[in-house]
Design a protein around this motif. Structure first.
Motif, PDB file in Angstrom:
ATOM      1  N   VAL A   1       0.826  -1.222   0.000  1.00 30.47           N
ATOM      2  CA  VAL A   1       0.000   0.000   0.000  1.00 30.47           C
ATOM      3  C   VAL A   1       0.853   1.262   0.000  1.00 30.47           C
ATOM      4  O   VAL A   1       0.337   2.352  -0.251  1.00 30.47           O
TER       5      VAL A   1
ATOM      6  N   MET B   1       0.046   6.644  -0.775  1.00 28.29           N
ATOM      7  CA  MET B   1      -0.579   5.370  -0.477  1.00 28.29           C
ATOM      8  C   MET B   1      -1.442   4.921  -1.664  1.00 28.29           C
ATOM      9  O   MET B   1      -2.175   5.719  -2.259  1.00 28.29           O
TER      10      MET B   1
ATOM     11  N   GLN C   1      -3.655   1.375  -3.707  1.00 31.58           N
ATOM     12  CA  GLN C   1      -4.306   0.068  -3.537  1.00 31.58           C
ATOM     13  C   GLN C   1      -3.303  -1.053  -3.799  1.00 31.58           C
ATOM     14  O   GLN C   1      -3.307  -2.076  -3.110  1.00 31.58           O
ATOM     15  N   ASP C   2      -2.476  -0.861  -4.806  1.00 38.11           N
ATOM     16  CA  ASP C   2      -1.394  -1.801  -5.094  1.00 38.11           C
ATOM     17  C   ASP C   2      -0.319  -1.073  -5.877  1.00 38.11           C
ATOM     18  O   ASP C   2      -0.597  -0.072  -6.548  1.00 38.11           O
TER      19      ASP C   2
ATOM     20  N   LEU D   1      -5.141   4.849  -2.675  1.00 40.40           N
ATOM     21  CA  LEU D   1      -5.774   4.125  -1.572  1.00 40.40           C
ATOM     22  C   LEU D   1      -7.109   4.777  -1.244  1.00 40.40           C
ATOM     23  O   LEU D   1      -7.249   6.007  -1.296  1.00 40.40           O
ATOM     24  N   SER D   2      -8.099   3.976  -0.880  1.00 42.43           N
ATOM     25  CA  SER D   2      -9.440   4.492  -0.634  1.00 42.43           C
ATOM     26  C   SER D   2      -9.452   5.457   0.548  1.00 42.43           C
ATOM     27  O   SER D   2      -8.660   5.325   1.484  1.00 42.43           O
TER      28      SER D   2
ATOM     29  N   LEU E   1      -9.608   3.638   3.982  1.00 42.50           N
ATOM     30  CA  LEU E   1      -8.369   3.071   4.510  1.00 42.50           C
ATOM     31  C   LEU E   1      -7.379   4.171   4.874  1.00 42.50           C
ATOM     32  O   LEU E   1      -6.631   4.029   5.851  1.00 42.50           O
TER      33      LEU E   1
ATOM     34  N   ASN F   1      -4.401  11.026  -0.901  1.00 41.68           N
ATOM     35  CA  ASN F   1      -3.786   9.743  -0.552  1.00 41.68           C
ATOM     36  C   ASN F   1      -2.291   9.860  -0.251  1.00 41.68           C
ATOM     37  O   ASN F   1      -1.559   8.868  -0.327  1.00 41.68           O
TER      38      ASN F   1
END
Length: 532
Positions: A448, A463, A465-466, A473-474, A477, A500
């Motif tokens: 992340v 950050m 998701q991958d 990143l959401s 999260l 993010n």
């Protein structure tokens, strides 16, 4: 009897567990909500419990232990203001609703000392955002505090219709920190004001109107600078930005061509380019895009100014490919434009290697704007330019009521003295480089963590998701990680267009122990079991 600090709603252990279990039943049909609830409630309110073996019992519970915080000899005074709920109510009733607070449960801060902040309960936090990159030498630094107090006891305000010694002393001291030709200082009160004034100066001096800034940049929130700021999340739906054009952002991580940057840590996309004679191969591709803006969007290429942050701040600590800013300045000047360096966040030694961020790019601007760290939290800002550009302001009357007032000038002088005496710039380089390398290890451990970047104590951690898709990143999260760090005593900033990027721009008095503590907290917050 063991005295330990736990987080609970009620002060006695025998009713603590029934309370929690009742809420488990309440939230069990929504695992996501329950997970957030557990972290929030168990870390939200602080009480001291005295009970045999309570510490051991707590260690065996399902909650992650808070790492040991570095020592601090300062004793926070007891909070005596209105209670938390009353402050929340007052904010909702009387303050501008656009003032959004950080974290799912906002902090009520009432005291600060160097790199530390204290909430209304007396809980201590490591401040890694410095009042949005504003506290440079430390909260309530004793020397700066003494200088402000001494001046307050003499003279608060006269405006510049009279001479007073501090503004002249400060202007000289500030000019001595800049290249020789940049020696005329206009004092204002904020970064937005400074960039406002720089826009007007450039248009008056060149006789041209059009200005270029970079996408993802932030140069202020006033109606005049709204066009310079090139992030839709900061723009209101009204006519603004007339005559301003936004060029493609040369971002080595998210840009079209990647690139090498001036940082101890490179982007995972650095292998998409190479460096020849200190210039990244992707730089010319981004310069070609800037050239197209000049060719197609401006009247016969006539330009008033090009604005650029040395490192983009609000945009998420974005750096440019090596050599970009130097080539951009050359291109801009060939079209008659002035080059404006926005040092509101990167100035005063924050990048470590240099006092000003633009020095790291090997350029000398025509105008420099500055604010934030120059006053260590006191409202002061400035525009510094050449005598030739400054003369254009004599075409009409110009005045700033509070700019360079006696107290602000006294604070500014003392901040410069502290920066020199405590070798703050050198510390920013040493601690910041250590910080960056420590965060880079997290990038290797956790998918992340997409990117770690910056110089000195101007740091960003993006950050995702991958690491392959680089999908941001959401928000859910991001908030979990943000809240967990806060609950463990670490305050991070957050930014970037997608929200993010964790922004790490602390008071420049932090040390390696603070870095180690932060990385330990982040490692706990990034555990897969915490990201549900």
């Amino acid at each position: 009897m063991v005295r330990t600090t736990i987080q609970a709603k009620y002060p006695w252990p025998y009713i603590l567990w029934p309370y929690i279990l009742s809420n488990i039943l309440k939230y069990m049909y929504n695992p996501e909500t329950f997970g957030m609830y557990v972290k929030r409630k168990t870390l939200a309110m602080q009480c001291v419990v005295t009970h045999p073996n309570m510490e051991d019992r707590w260690r065996r519970s399902l909650w992650t232990q808070v790492p040991s915080m570095p020592a601090c000899e300062y004793l926070c005074p007891t909070y005596k203001g209105p209670d938390y709920d009353e402050v929340v109510k007052l904010k909702g009733t009387f303050l501008n609703p656009v003032l959004v607070t950080h974290f799912s449960q906002p902090l009520l801060i009432h005291d600060g000392h160097m790199q530390w902040l204290f909430d209304h309960t007396g809980k201590r936090y490591l401040d890694l955002f410095g009042g949005i990159v504003t506290v440079s030498v430390g909260h309530c630094h004793p020397k700066v505090l003494a200088a402000a107090t001494e001046q307050l006891n003499k003279l608060w305000h006269t405006t510049n219709i009279y001479l007073h010694p501090k503004i002249h002393e400060y202007a000289q001291r500030l000019a001595e920190k800049l290249p020789a030709d940049l020696n005329v200082v206009y004092f204002v009160n904020s970064g937005s004001e400074a960039n406002d004034l720089a826009m007007m100066m450039a248009r008056l001096y060149t006789g041209n109107f059009d200005i270029i800034s970079l996408r993802n940049s932030y140069h202020g929130a006033s109606p005049y600078t709204a066009g310079l700021t090139a992030q839709g999340t900061w723009k209101y739906n009204f006519a603004n930005g007339f005559g301003i054009h936004n060029a493609i952002n040369p971002d080595p991580y998210r840009g079209l061509w990647g690139g090498h940057r001036d940082s101890p840590v490179q982007s995972v996309r650095s292998n998409e380019s190479e460096v020849v004679d200190g210039v990244c191969s992707s730089t010319q591709k981004y310069i070609d895009q800037l050239q197209e803006v000049l060719m197609y969007s401006l009247p016969k290429g006539k330009l008033a100014a090009f604005f650029a942050e040395s490192i983009q701040g609000v945009g998420g600590t974005v750096q440019y490919p090596l050599g970009y800013l130097k080539k951009a300045f050359e291109l801009v000047r060939s079209h008659g434009g002035l080059c404006v360096s926005d040092e509101v966040q990167t100035g005063f030694g924050r990048t470590g290697e240099h006092f000003w961020g633009f020095e790291g790019h090997g350029v000398v601007p025509d105008i420099v704007t500055m604010a934030k760290g120059m006053g260590n939290g006191f409202p002061i800002a400035a525009v510094v330019t050449t005598s030739a550009v400054a003369k254009t302001m004599s075409q009409a009357l110009h005045f700033n009521t509070f700019g360079g007032n006696p107290v602000a000038s006294a604070v500014g002088v003392s901040v410069l003295e502290v920066l020199e005496e405590e070798k703050t710039q050198e510390k920013a380089l040493e601690v910041g480089t250590y910080f960056l390398h420590s965060l880079a290890k997290l990038r290797e451990e956790y998918p992340v963590v997409g990117d770690v970047r910056g110089k000195g104590l101007m740091i960003g951690m993006e950050m995702v998701q991958d690491s392959t898709s680089r999908t941001p990143l959401s928000p859910h999260l991001m908030m979990q990680i943000w809240d967990t760090c806060k609950d463990h005593g670490v305050l991070l900033g957050k930014g970037g267009f997608h929200g993010n990027v964790f922004r790490i721009k602390p008071p420049m008095c932090i040390n390696r122990d603070d870095v180690d503590f932060t990385v330990t907290v982040l490692r706990q917050a990034l555990q897969p079991t915490n990201l549900l």
